[in-house]
Design an enzyme around this catalytic site. Structure first.
Site: not given
Ligand code: NAD
Ligand code: MG
Length: 336
Positions: A50, A83, A128, A188, A192, A249
């Protein structure tokens, strides 16, 4: 009605914001913050694919430790399962004494995988919607609704900081609702598991299998139990259950009203309460964390099995054969 927060003071974000991760949420937060006048640095792994995309968008990109150093706020927008490792290795040792830590989902804080020192504000802004919507709507002058929460209020201003961040990424335009890390995480996970992903997919698959086992053509079963789901859900999304029932219907509506509760009966509700209990008492989280630590053996096997289920072959065959025309055909049928 819950209190809806619309306009925070973006000036509270007067220092640097480090956005860790440039995926779904990360790219949207970084770009929206920047466009709201906030100083942003994106933090990525060295060699991250990225890196170029973020730089091409005009953002400053650094390694995780560099981005964290000197930041007023560190937004951890990495996949939830990575994380903890990144926090311990790259965030905690470089975090300024007063820096705030922000999450978009409460899992790691609520289940005590990440426990920032007492001096740090720990906040959540959870849009959301998927990240591309967060960016798209922001660019169109609108916003995605969001949840805001505080797990640790070291500064006394943690909630206002969360609302300021939510405003800067555009959630204020659609409204933000206050919640807690526990409520966001537990609801959440429950949603899911029981409804959105687990429940709905299992319901569709069981319906498909019931028809196929009784000798009906798989293609017909697929249209009835899977393809049409979107059409029904779109109507519910548009105007609620009543609006959906106005559009189907009377025969469909009578079957819905008399048979729905027979399928989702007391036994299913008892199971749902058990799933919720496993989420609340931490046993689901422990299972998930152990699975992750073991290298995902169960997830890998289940993914493989799911991919081999006949339902996937039928779906792909139908999408190829009928394409868009097939979908329109199904829509006409539902509305008839
Ligand atoms: P994602 O899967 O899109 O990844 C985010 C980024 O993390 C990647 O693009 C990369 O830059 C980095 N990454 C990936 N693997 C890695 C690794 N092993 N080590 C270091 N960096 C790495 O994540 P996301 O879906 O944006 O989720 C991020 C947070 O947001 C999470 O806590 C998720 O629960 C939350 N969230 C996501 C959504 C959604 O729709 N995707 C909605 C609400 C909240
Ligand atoms: Mg969810």
């Amino acid at each position: 009605m819950a209190t809806v927060y619309r306009e925070g003071n973006v000036e509270l974000l007067s220092g640097k914001v480090a956005v860790l991760g440039y995926g779904s949420q990360g790219h949207a937060h970084a770009l929206n913050l920047r466009d709201s006048g906030v100083e942003v640095e994106v933090g990525l792994r060295e060699g991250s694919s990225s890196w170029a995309a973020a730089e091409d968008a005009g953002l400053t990109v650094r390694t995780f430790p560099e981005a964290v150093r000197g930041a007023q706020l560190v937004a951890i927008l990495l996949p939830d399962h990575v994380q903890k490792g990144v926090y311990e290795r790259d965030v905690a040792p470089n975090l300024g004494p007063d820096a705030a830590v922000l999450f978009a989902h409460g899992f790691n804080v609520h289940f005590e995988q990440i426990q920032p020192e007492p001096g740090h504000d720990v906040i959540m802004v959870a849009p959301k919607g998927p990240g591309h919507r967060v960016r798209q709507l922001f660019e169109a002058g609108a916003g995605t609704p969001g949840l805001v929460a505080v797990a640790q209020d070291a500064s006394g201003g943690a909630f206002d900081l969360a609302v300021a961040y939510g405003t800067a990424i555009g959630c204020g335009r659609a409204g933000m609702i206050a919640t807690t890390f526990a409520e966001e995480t537990e609801s959440d996970l429950f949603g899911e598991q029981a409804v959105l992903c687990g429940g709905v997919c299992a319901l569709m698959q069981a319906g498909f299998e019931t028809l196929v086992d009784a000798g009906y053509a798989p293609e017909i079963a697929y249209y009835e139990c899977i393809n049409e789901m979107k059409l029904i859900v779109d109507l519910i999304y548009e105007g609620g259950f009543g609006h959906m029932r106005d559009s189907i219907s009377d025969v469909a509506e009578y079957g819905d009203l008399t048979r729905g509760q027979v399928v989702i009966d007391e036994h299913v509700r008892t199971t749902m309460r058990q799933l919720l209990e496993d989420i609340r008492n931490g046993s689901f989280a422990r299972e998930l964390i152990a699975e992750e630590e073991a290298g995902r053996p169960r997830m890998t096997a289940l993914r493989r099995m799911a991919a081999r289920h006949p339902v996937e072959a039928v779906g792909s065959e139908l999408r190829e054969l009928a394409g868009r025309e097939g979908l329109l055909g199904a829509e006409a049928h539902v509305r008839s």
